[in-house]
Design an enzyme around this catalytic site. Sequence first.
Site, PDB file in Angstrom:
ATOM      1  N   ARG A  44     -21.278  15.665  12.778  1.00 29.12           N
ATOM      2  CA  ARG A  44     -21.612  16.046  11.405  1.00 29.12           C
ATOM      3  C   ARG A  44     -22.696  15.163  10.806  1.00 29.12           C
ATOM      4  NH1 ARG A  44     -19.563  12.489   7.851  1.00 29.12           N
ATOM      5  NH2 ARG A  44     -18.003  11.041   8.667  1.00 29.12           N
ATOM      6  N   PRO A 102     -13.955  10.735  11.451  1.00 29.37           N
ATOM      7  CA  PRO A 102     -14.792  11.039  12.612  1.00 29.37           C
ATOM      8  C   PRO A 102     -16.157  11.604  12.232  1.00 29.37           C
ATOM      9  CG  PRO A 102     -12.565  11.836  12.958  1.00 29.37           C
ATOM     10  CD  PRO A 102     -12.651  11.430  11.519  1.00 29.37           C
ATOM     11  N   CYS A 103     -17.200  11.014  12.785  1.00 30.61           N
ATOM     12  CA  CYS A 103     -18.546  11.585  12.673  1.00 30.61           C
ATOM     13  C   CYS A 103     -18.759  12.644  13.747  1.00 30.61           C
ATOM     14  CB  CYS A 103     -19.602  10.487  12.808  1.00 30.61           C
ATOM     15  SG  CYS A 103     -19.597   9.290  11.465  1.00 30.61           S
ATOM     16  N   ASN A 104     -18.255  12.376  14.957  1.00 29.67           N
ATOM     17  CA  ASN A 104     -18.261  13.371  16.020  1.00 29.67           C
ATOM     18  C   ASN A 104     -16.998  14.213  15.864  1.00 29.67           C
ATOM     19  OD1 ASN A 104     -20.605  12.375  17.835  1.00 29.67           O
ATOM     20  ND2 ASN A 104     -19.416  10.532  17.416  1.00 29.67           N
TER      21      ASN A 104
END
Length: 211
Positions: A167, A144-146
């Site tokens: 991130r 996950p980036c969020n």
Amino acid sequence: NVPDAYAEAFWKMRVWAKEENSRNGPVMTVPEPVMLEIINPLQRVLYDPVRNANPFFHLMETVWMLAGSNDVTFVEWFNHRYREYADPDTDIVHGAYGHRWRNHFKRDQIQEVIRELRMNRESRRAVIGMWDPEVDCEFHNDVPCNTHIYFRYNTRRGVLDMTVCNRSNDLVWGMLGANVVHMTYLQELIARATGLDVGYYRVFTNNLHIY
């Protein structure tokens, strides 16, 4: 709205961004964290001929997420490149947001947030988590980036605001391409389920960049 934010963000990237290295090669990156605020998140589709966003894919990706799935075989019908995010020799997208929202943590976090806000609109505990250190510190094709989502009842305007913490986000393909569509659909779903109108959409990203 999203098209206006995209135009403004590109202008600011020209002023602020510096070249840095990434796992995908050189990128232009804003050296400090960035906060983006969209006043009208229901105007969520990016109309830019270069980005050429596909609203039908974004809609079906949202359906896939809200179903809580991490199986790539549905969503790749609408974007064959999605399989690149699945782990090798599997149909599983490890960091799929919808699965994190509804299944990964053995709780339906969407239902939990709706229940919390129905009991107390001003609650500070309406949170959805997406990052799991027990599994995300290992290598996967997708993590996950969020990482977190916070919902807040705006007492002044009587609407539901939402803040996403991120991130690392690519401005073109992530932040104002795909992410904003499915995140604002989530915001709209929870707002309607709690009897509220949609408020502001905010994103805090620790690393905003362009490939």
